[in-house]
Design a protein around this motif. Structure first.
Motif, mmCIF file in Angstrom:
data_model
loop_
_atom_site.group_PDB
_atom_site.id
_atom_site.type_symbol
_atom_site.label_atom_id
_atom_site.label_comp_id
_atom_site.label_asym_id
_atom_site.label_seq_id
_atom_site.Cartn_x
_atom_site.Cartn_y
_atom_site.Cartn_z
ATOM 1 N N LEU A 16 0.653 -1.214 -0.016
ATOM 2 C CA LEU A 16 0.100 0.041 0.118
ATOM 3 C C LEU A 16 0.626 1.191 -0.117
ATOM 4 C CD1 LEU A 16 -2.532 1.316 0.248
ATOM 5 C CD2 LEU A 16 -2.591 1.215 2.575
ATOM 6 N N ARG A 17 1.913 0.990 0.922
ATOM 7 C CA ARG A 17 2.741 2.351 0.785
ATOM 8 C C ARG A 17 3.351 2.710 -0.554
ATOM 9 N NH1 ARG A 17 5.870 0.591 4.502
ATOM 10 N NH2 ARG A 17 7.590 -0.079 3.294
ATOM 11 N N ASP A 18 3.992 1.692 -1.280
ATOM 12 C CA ASP A 18 4.556 1.758 -2.369
ATOM 13 C C ASP A 18 3.836 2.465 -3.464
ATOM 14 O OD1 ASP A 18 6.757 0.942 -1.220
ATOM 15 O OD2 ASP A 18 6.647 -1.054 -2.179
ATOM 16 N N ALA A 19 2.300 2.049 -3.452
ATOM 17 C CA ALA A 19 1.315 2.478 -4.353
ATOM 18 C C ALA A 19 1.014 3.701 -4.223
ATOM 19 C CB ALA A 19 0.134 1.424 -4.293
ATOM 20 N N VAL A 20 1.035 4.165 -2.831
ATOM 21 C CA VAL A 20 0.565 5.586 -2.536
ATOM 22 C C VAL A 20 1.544 6.665 -2.978
ATOM 23 C CG1 VAL A 20 0.208 7.247 -0.750
ATOM 24 C CG2 VAL A 20 -1.042 5.029 -0.638
ATOM 25 N N THR A 21 2.920 6.526 -2.719
ATOM 26 C CA THR A 21 4.222 7.112 -3.019
ATOM 27 C C THR A 21 4.327 7.015 -4.476
ATOM 28 O OG1 THR A 21 5.626 5.233 -2.699
ATOM 29 C CG2 THR A 21 5.482 6.819 -0.775
ATOM 30 N N MET A 22 4.166 5.811 -5.147
ATOM 31 C CA MET A 22 4.286 5.803 -6.656
ATOM 32 C C MET A 22 3.198 6.886 -7.266
ATOM 33 S SD MET A 22 4.363 2.681 -9.292
ATOM 34 C CE MET A 22 5.447 1.950 -7.940
ATOM 35 N N PHE A 23 2.080 6.737 -6.747
ATOM 36 C CA PHE A 23 1.038 7.902 -7.238
ATOM 37 C C PHE A 23 1.419 9.240 -7.069
ATOM 38 C CE2 PHE A 23 -2.730 10.344 -6.180
ATOM 39 C CZ PHE A 23 -3.599 10.092 -7.403
ATOM 40 N N LEU A 24 1.848 9.494 -5.784
ATOM 41 C CA LEU A 24 2.231 10.825 -5.571
ATOM 42 C C LEU A 24 3.344 11.391 -6.396
ATOM 43 C CD1 LEU A 24 1.731 10.893 -1.726
ATOM 44 C CD2 LEU A 24 0.201 12.033 -3.323
ATOM 45 N N GLN A 25 4.018 10.429 -6.825
ATOM 46 C CA GLN A 25 5.427 10.815 -7.444
ATOM 47 C C GLN A 25 4.966 11.172 -9.047
ATOM 48 O OE1 GLN A 25 8.339 7.292 -7.035
ATOM 49 N NE2 GLN A 25 9.022 8.569 -5.260
ATOM 50 N N SER A 26 4.006 10.816 -9.319
ATOM 51 C CA SER A 26 3.474 10.977 -10.764
ATOM 52 C C SER A 26 3.150 12.456 -10.848
ATOM 53 C CB SER A 26 2.258 10.114 -10.909
ATOM 54 O OG SER A 26 1.265 10.433 -10.232
ATOM 55 N N TYR A 27 2.957 13.138 -9.871
ATOM 56 C CA TYR A 27 2.605 14.730 -9.702
ATOM 57 C C TYR A 27 4.005 15.481 -9.762
ATOM 58 C CZ TYR A 27 -2.460 13.975 -8.688
ATOM 59 O OH TYR A 27 -3.637 13.565 -8.755
ATOM 60 N N ASP A 28 5.143 14.860 -10.022
ATOM 61 C CA ASP A 28 6.252 15.709 -9.735
ATOM 62 C C ASP A 28 6.511 16.324 -11.047
ATOM 63 O OD1 ASP A 28 8.615 16.651 -8.353
ATOM 64 O OD2 ASP A 28 9.834 14.723 -8.736
ATOM 65 N N ASN A 29 7.108 17.609 -10.855
ATOM 66 C CA ASN A 29 7.385 18.549 -12.020
ATOM 67 C C ASN A 29 6.212 18.841 -13.037
ATOM 68 O OD1 ASN A 29 9.919 18.986 -11.243
ATOM 69 N ND2 ASN A 29 10.605 16.921 -12.251
ATOM 70 N N LYS A 63 13.634 5.815 1.607
ATOM 71 C CA LYS A 63 14.535 5.173 2.380
ATOM 72 C C LYS A 63 15.619 6.052 3.042
ATOM 73 C CE LYS A 63 13.239 0.518 0.642
ATOM 74 N NZ LYS A 63 13.750 -0.679 0.061
ATOM 75 N N THR A 64 15.780 7.027 1.959
ATOM 76 C CA THR A 64 17.141 7.837 2.402
ATOM 77 C C THR A 64 16.586 9.082 3.011
ATOM 78 O OG1 THR A 64 16.545 8.812 0.008
ATOM 79 C CG2 THR A 64 18.062 7.093 0.118
ATOM 80 N N GLY A 65 15.092 9.354 3.222
ATOM 81 C CA GLY A 65 14.746 10.616 3.742
ATOM 82 C C GLY A 65 13.675 11.401 3.257
ATOM 83 N N PHE A 66 13.263 12.539 3.433
ATOM 84 C CA PHE A 66 12.050 13.095 3.089
ATOM 85 C C PHE A 66 12.516 13.431 1.496
ATOM 86 C CE2 PHE A 66 11.469 14.681 7.408
ATOM 87 C CZ PHE A 66 10.617 13.748 7.707
ATOM 88 N N LYS A 67 11.318 13.439 0.850
ATOM 89 C CA LYS A 67 11.396 13.990 -0.784
ATOM 90 C C LYS A 67 10.343 15.049 -1.134
ATOM 91 C CE LYS A 67 11.533 12.639 -5.537
ATOM 92 N NZ LYS A 67 11.696 11.595 -6.754
ATOM 93 N N ASP A 68 10.466 16.184 -1.544
ATOM 94 C CA ASP A 68 9.433 17.143 -1.911
ATOM 95 C C ASP A 68 8.923 16.665 -3.376
ATOM 96 O OD1 ASP A 68 9.606 18.234 0.605
ATOM 97 O OD2 ASP A 68 10.929 19.910 -0.209
ATOM 98 N N ILE A 69 7.460 16.460 -3.425
ATOM 99 C CA ILE A 69 7.054 16.450 -4.804
ATOM 100 C C ILE A 69 6.742 17.799 -5.053
ATOM 101 C CG2 ILE A 69 5.078 15.607 -6.065
ATOM 102 C CD1 ILE A 69 7.455 13.529 -5.200
ATOM 103 N N THR A 70 7.290 18.374 -6.135
ATOM 104 C CA THR A 70 6.998 19.844 -6.525
ATOM 105 C C THR A 70 6.206 19.867 -7.787
ATOM 106 O OG1 THR A 70 9.052 20.052 -5.521
ATOM 107 C CG2 THR A 70 8.082 22.028 -6.784
#
Length: 410
Positions: A16-29, A63-70
């Motif tokens: 579930l976590r991987d699916a959520v983060t993958m979905f949110l990363q699709s908004y990057d840039n 795994k390496t820390g926080f990442k901002d989706i901008t």
């Protein structure tokens, strides 16, 4: 401002976590350039102008820390008044993160305390601290007061929950929105409860120990806030909410009753503050039964000497009061009322207990309690599953309510 505490990803819910983060990363840039009317003059004659403005959509935990989706928001200009502003984008005013994250924070805060909501978001791989969740809840309540506040001389004393849920100011307007349900009898109940302040129970215990030594009467209740609400039991929704750090009084009762205009009758207990608030008040049969039994010498004698006979008489008294309630109602509406209509405040008492149980913690300030109580009222009114089975909810079918409806009311 306090910096976010370093967090480690939990080992639970990896898929579930991987699916959520993958979905949110699709908004990057991603770039938002949809045109909207000029906020100053309202003109729709706008053009794209200049560059773009970066904004944080959300912050995820890797795994390496926080990442901002901008994301980037295109700058627009009104050709009429030359005002520059930004294109339509999924952000609420004065909120650092996107509407997607804010709505999720509010939904979680309606189901659990803020610290637990933060932990749940961490399990999903989203970084939002509990202070930010607290600010979003406060912002939601303040904008709800602006959208549907019930005020007196400029002071917000209650919130019209019915308006937030359906867009109707009162039950009279709601009948037009619910053509089938609107023709039926719509009763209401109103009641108040007093959640204890943080640390009040401990103070009460210490004070009662002193009073016991001094031979004084103990304090019956700890110091608490006033939480009053009105409920529509046939529709299973809250109509109004009042949370104050003062004793319940006639003015608060008047504010509470405003959305109930158009109901067939309102059931209340023996609280004197309700007297004169509306023309169709009815006394709760259970509270009436208790008062009559307490003052009746024969019933009190039976209670001491013959409990079984006392219980039979007690139940017969309630059946008589309930029958009398229906006869009086039949005279008012001109036809026999359907079975199952509420004759007591039990539905509202249940709503109060659900509120207090869901709060799950005590509060120092009345503002924190207001924020959470409003979210709980909305959650309880929007449920489509109850008693282990799905239930029909006409308010959900209307589709009026959304968090964005209130958060956009700036």
């Amino acid at each position: 401002m306090r910096r976010p505490v370093k967090k480690q990803l939990p080992i639970t819910l990896p898929l579930l976590r991987d699916a959520v983060t993958m979905f949110l990363q699709s908004y990057d840039n991603k770039t938002y350039s949809e045109k909207k009317p000029c906020p100053k003059c309202g003109s729709e004659n706008v053009i794209k102008s200049g560059g773009t403005q970066p904004k944080i959509f959300c912050r995820i935990i890797t795994k390496t820390g926080f990442k901002d989706i901008t994301v980037r928001i295109k700058r627009l200009q009104c050709k009429n008044c030359k005002t520059s502003f930004y294109a339509q984008a999924p952000f609420y005013k004065n909120c650092i993160y996107s509407t997607l994250i804010v709505d999720l924070c509010l939904a979680l805060a309606a189901n659990m305390p803020r610290n637990r909501a933060e932990a749940t978001l961490t399990e999903l791989g989203i970084q939002v601290d509990r202070d930010t969740i607290k600010n979003y809840c406060k912002l939601f309540r303040k904008r709800a007061e602006k959208y549907a506040g019930l005020s007196f001389l400029g002071a917000d004393l209650a919130i019209n929950v019915l308006k937030i849920l359906t867009g109707a100011e009162n039950v009279e307007q709601l009948r037009d929105k619910l053509p089938e349900k609107g023709k039926e009898i719509i009763p209401a109940t109103a009641d108040e409860t007093y959640p204890a302040k943080k640390g009040a129970k401990k103070k009460q215990k210490e004070e009662n120990q002193k009073r016991k030594k001094e031979g004084k009467k103990p304090l019956l209740h700890p110091e608490g806030f006033t939480l009053a609400a009105a409920y529509l039991p046939t529709l299973k929704i809250f109509a109004s909410l009042c949370v104050q750090d003062m004793d319940f009084n006639h003015l608060l009762a008047l504010m509470l009753m405003q959305p109930l205009k158009g109901t067939d009758y309102v059931v209340v207990d023996g609280e004197p503050s309700y007297n004169g608030t509306c023309n169709n008040l009815k006394r709760c049969t259970i509270h009436r039964r208790r008062r009559i039994a307490r003052k009746d010498p024969q019933l009190q004698e039976l209670r001491k000497n013959d409990p079984n006979t006392y219980l039979k008489g007690y139940r017969s008294l309630h059946d008589y009061l309930k029958e009398d309630f229906y006869k009086e109602l039949e005279k008012e509406i001109g036809k026999p009322p359907p079975e199952g209509l509420p004759t007591s405040t039990n539905s509202m008492e249940g709503g109060n207990w659900r509120e207090k149980h869901a709060l799950d913690t005590s509060y120092w300030t009345v503002e924190g309690l207001r924020d959470r109580a409003l979210l709980l009222c909305l959650r309880d009114s929007l449920k489509t599953f109850s008693g282990g089975k799905p239930v029909e909810n006409p308010v959900v079918q209307m589709g009026h309510f959304s968090y964005g409806l209130i958060m956009a009311a700036v």
